[in-house]
Design an enzyme around this catalytic site. Structure first.
Site, short mmCIF file in Angstrom:
data_model
loop_
_atom_site.label_atom_id
_atom_site.label_comp_id
_atom_site.label_asym_id
_atom_site.label_seq_id
_atom_site.Cartn_x
_atom_site.Cartn_y
_atom_site.Cartn_z
N ASP A 170 -0.87 1.12 1.32
CA ASP A 170 -1.95 1.01 2.30
C ASP A 170 -3.31 0.99 1.59
O ASP A 170 -3.68 1.94 0.90
CB ASP A 170 -1.89 2.19 3.26
CG ASP A 170 -2.70 1.97 4.53
OD1 ASP A 170 -3.78 1.36 4.45
OD2 ASP A 170 -2.25 2.44 5.60
N HIS A 201 -1.26 -1.81 4.92
CA HIS A 201 -1.76 -1.42 6.24
C HIS A 201 -1.38 -2.46 7.30
O HIS A 201 -1.41 -3.66 7.06
CB HIS A 201 -3.28 -1.27 6.17
CG HIS A 201 -3.87 -0.60 7.35
ND1 HIS A 201 -3.78 0.75 7.57
CD2 HIS A 201 -4.58 -1.10 8.40
CE1 HIS A 201 -4.41 1.07 8.69
NE2 HIS A 201 -4.89 -0.04 9.22
#
Length: 233
Positions: A170, A201
């Site tokens: 992420d 993400h």
């Protein structure tokens, strides 16, 4: 079946929500907590999918205090620019107040069995975590929540089941933040954390830049099983 409804805030205002019901018209409730793009097509699709699975899904407009009716395209530069402006101006504490008002509204809605959970993404992932620490929600799910590592002092308040989906690659939640989350929550019997190696993400955002069908199907399957276990349906 879907419709727009109005929800009374705790401080005298009103805000909109997208409500999706199953064919039966009844079932447990699930609050769908938006990303930074408002109640857009992706959020509505999540609510519709949950309704297809037997839940009464309600996605409240949490940006209403800044700009009611935000519906942004996550695939455009203009959408991202406005989303970041709204995100930076967002009051998290007021957002939780509005989610608690949504929780109260959904629990009293005709056809809802009294059990209500929540499922949030990005900003909504943080808010789902905070609903687990600040409300009596029956179950909470957070996908790639941004900022949870800064709110871990509240973890002691978690009394109901919480599931977190963490994208290990992420760009908005680095390895240090992820370690803090694990260190603080791994010992809590109410918390389940799933890690997704190599995922960035928003890996479950359909048509998004980092969408990965295999990982998204795995995460969504886990979430559905979790909701059914703790809410029924």
């Amino acid at each position: 079946m879907s419709e727009r409804i109005q929800i009374a805030s705790r401080d005298g205002g009103q805000f909109a929500g997208y409500l999706a019901r199953p064919k039966s018209g009844k079932g447990p409730g699930v609050i769908v907590i938006q990303e930074i793009f408002g109640i857009n097509a992706n959020v509505r699709a999540v609510a519709d999918r949950l309704a297809d699975e037997g839940f009464v899904a309600l996605a409240p407009d949490l940006f209403w205090r800044q700009e009611p009716g935000v519906d942004l395209d996550s695939q455009t530069e203009e959408g991202w620019k406005r989303a970041m402006e709204l995100y930076q101006g967002f009051d998290v504490d007021k957002g939780i107040e509005d989610l608690i008002a949504t929780l109260d509204h959904l629990r009293k809605l005709d056809g809802v069995n009294g059990k209500v959970g929540c499922q949030g993404y990005c900003l909504g992932g943080l808010l789902a975590y905070l609903m687990a620490t600040r409300s009596d929600i029956d179950a909470a799910i957070g996908y790639y929540g941004v900022g949870i590592d800064g709110k871990l002092d509240e973890a002691k308040n978690i009394r109901k089941p919480l599931m977190l989906h963490i994208a290990q690659a992420d760009a908005f939640v680095d390895a240090t933040a992820q370690k803090k989350i694990h260190d603080a929550l791994d010992g809590n019997p109410n918390v389940t954390i799933h890690d997704y190696p190599g995922m960035d993400h928003a890996f479950t955002r359909l048509n998004g830049q980092h969408y990965n069908k295999e990982a998204a199907d795995l995460a969504n399957g886990r979430s559905l099983e979790f909701l059914r276990k703790h809410l029924g349906a």
